[in-house]
Design a protein around this motif. Sequence first.
Motif, PDB file in Angstrom:
ATOM      1  N   GLY A 126       3.244   7.185   5.906  1.00 48.05           N
ATOM      2  CA  GLY A 126       2.652   8.124   6.933  1.00 48.05           C
ATOM      3  C   GLY A 126       1.628   8.830   6.112  1.00 48.05           C
ATOM      4  N   LEU A 127       0.355   8.876   6.836  1.00 47.50           N
ATOM      5  CA  LEU A 127      -0.764   9.586   6.219  1.00 47.50           C
ATOM      6  C   LEU A 127      -1.121  10.699   7.160  1.00 47.50           C
ATOM      7  N   ASN A 128      -1.118  11.840   7.157  1.00 46.66           N
ATOM      8  CA  ASN A 128      -1.561  12.830   7.985  1.00 46.66           C
ATOM      9  C   ASN A 128      -2.858  12.756   8.238  1.00 46.66           C
ATOM     10  N   GLY A 129      -2.794  12.624   9.515  1.00 46.43           N
ATOM     11  CA  GLY A 129      -4.483  12.745  10.275  1.00 46.43           C
ATOM     12  C   GLY A 129      -4.777  11.426  10.586  1.00 46.43           C
ATOM     13  N   PHE A 130      -4.097  10.130   9.941  1.00 56.04           N
ATOM     14  CA  PHE A 130      -4.604   9.050  10.528  1.00 56.04           C
ATOM     15  C   PHE A 130      -3.928   8.231  11.586  1.00 56.04           C
ATOM     16  N   ARG A 131      -4.334   7.483  12.344  1.00 53.90           N
ATOM     17  CA  ARG A 131      -3.814   7.099  13.386  1.00 53.90           C
ATOM     18  C   ARG A 131      -2.818   5.777  13.070  1.00 53.90           C
ATOM     19  N   LEU A 132      -1.748   5.771  13.827  1.00 52.73           N
ATOM     20  CA  LEU A 132      -0.787   4.559  13.409  1.00 52.73           C
ATOM     21  C   LEU A 132      -1.424   3.275  13.563  1.00 52.73           C
TER      22      LEU A 132
ATOM     23  N   ALA B 234       0.889  -1.338  -0.075  1.00 50.32           N
ATOM     24  CA  ALA B 234       0.093   0.013  -0.132  1.00 50.32           C
ATOM     25  C   ALA B 234       1.011   1.304   0.106  1.00 50.32           C
ATOM     26  N   PHE B 235       2.344   1.083   0.353  1.00 49.63           N
ATOM     27  CA  PHE B 235       2.997   2.284   0.263  1.00 49.63           C
ATOM     28  C   PHE B 235       3.258   2.839  -1.301  1.00 49.63           C
ATOM     29  N   ASP B 236       2.715   4.135  -1.407  1.00 49.96           N
ATOM     30  CA  ASP B 236       3.042   4.826  -2.718  1.00 49.96           C
ATOM     31  C   ASP B 236       3.661   6.054  -2.005  1.00 49.96           C
ATOM     32  N   PRO B 237       5.211   6.198  -2.304  1.00 45.31           N
ATOM     33  CA  PRO B 237       5.782   7.323  -1.857  1.00 45.31           C
ATOM     34  C   PRO B 237       5.187   8.709  -2.347  1.00 45.31           C
ATOM     35  N   ALA B 238       4.260   8.684  -3.576  1.00 50.29           N
ATOM     36  CA  ALA B 238       3.969   9.857  -4.086  1.00 50.29           C
ATOM     37  C   ALA B 238       2.690  10.421  -3.184  1.00 50.29           C
ATOM     38  N   LEU B 239       1.948   9.406  -2.522  1.00 49.89           N
ATOM     39  CA  LEU B 239       1.117   9.567  -1.743  1.00 49.89           C
ATOM     40  C   LEU B 239       1.258   9.872  -0.329  1.00 49.89           C
ATOM     41  N   ALA B 240       2.394   9.694   0.329  1.00 53.60           N
ATOM     42  CA  ALA B 240       2.790   9.008   1.758  1.00 53.60           C
ATOM     43  C   ALA B 240       3.382  10.629   2.135  1.00 53.60           C
ATOM     44  N   ASP B 241       2.980  10.883   3.564  1.00 48.84           N
ATOM     45  CA  ASP B 241       3.438  11.958   4.207  1.00 48.84           C
ATOM     46  C   ASP B 241       4.649  11.510   4.993  1.00 48.84           C
ATOM     47  N   GLY B 242       5.762  10.809   4.340  1.00 42.48           N
ATOM     48  CA  GLY B 242       6.792  10.232   5.219  1.00 42.48           C
ATOM     49  C   GLY B 242       6.521   8.674   5.386  1.00 42.48           C
TER      50      GLY B 242
END
Length: 128
Positions: free
Chosen positions: A41-47, A17-25
């Motif tokens: 990392g996806l801003n606003g999502f819980r780990l 599911a890791f798409d560096p273009a869509l990730a926030d780190g």
Amino acid sequence: MLDRGNNEEAETSVSEAFDPALADGAFHVLDRGGVRHLLPGLNGFRLMEIMRECGVEMPENCGGSVACGTCHVYVDPDWFARLVPAREDEEAMLDQLVHARPNSRLSCQVLWEAALDGLRLTLAPPEG
């Protein structure tokens, strides 16, 4: 691929599911089987949500309501102070966990933000 950063040989899994273009780190998780995962990392999502969606096996019984402690993680000591401090309800739940440590957190209570890029976590052993 092997990660030898800690002089340990461990399989590293990069989430499909890791798409560096869509990730926030990104952050690293060592699961209970010894597999290291690199997750987006996806801003606003819980780990907890990110780990679950990326296929990291972790029980999640209460859905993030701080009622079970099944999403318990150990935060790498270098990162622990960078997290927003735990609220009183999270602290109370952590106090009930047998495997709690000073660097314990509930992953359902940690929201991703770009400042956490590089965060390292280890899933705590199950309580039961």
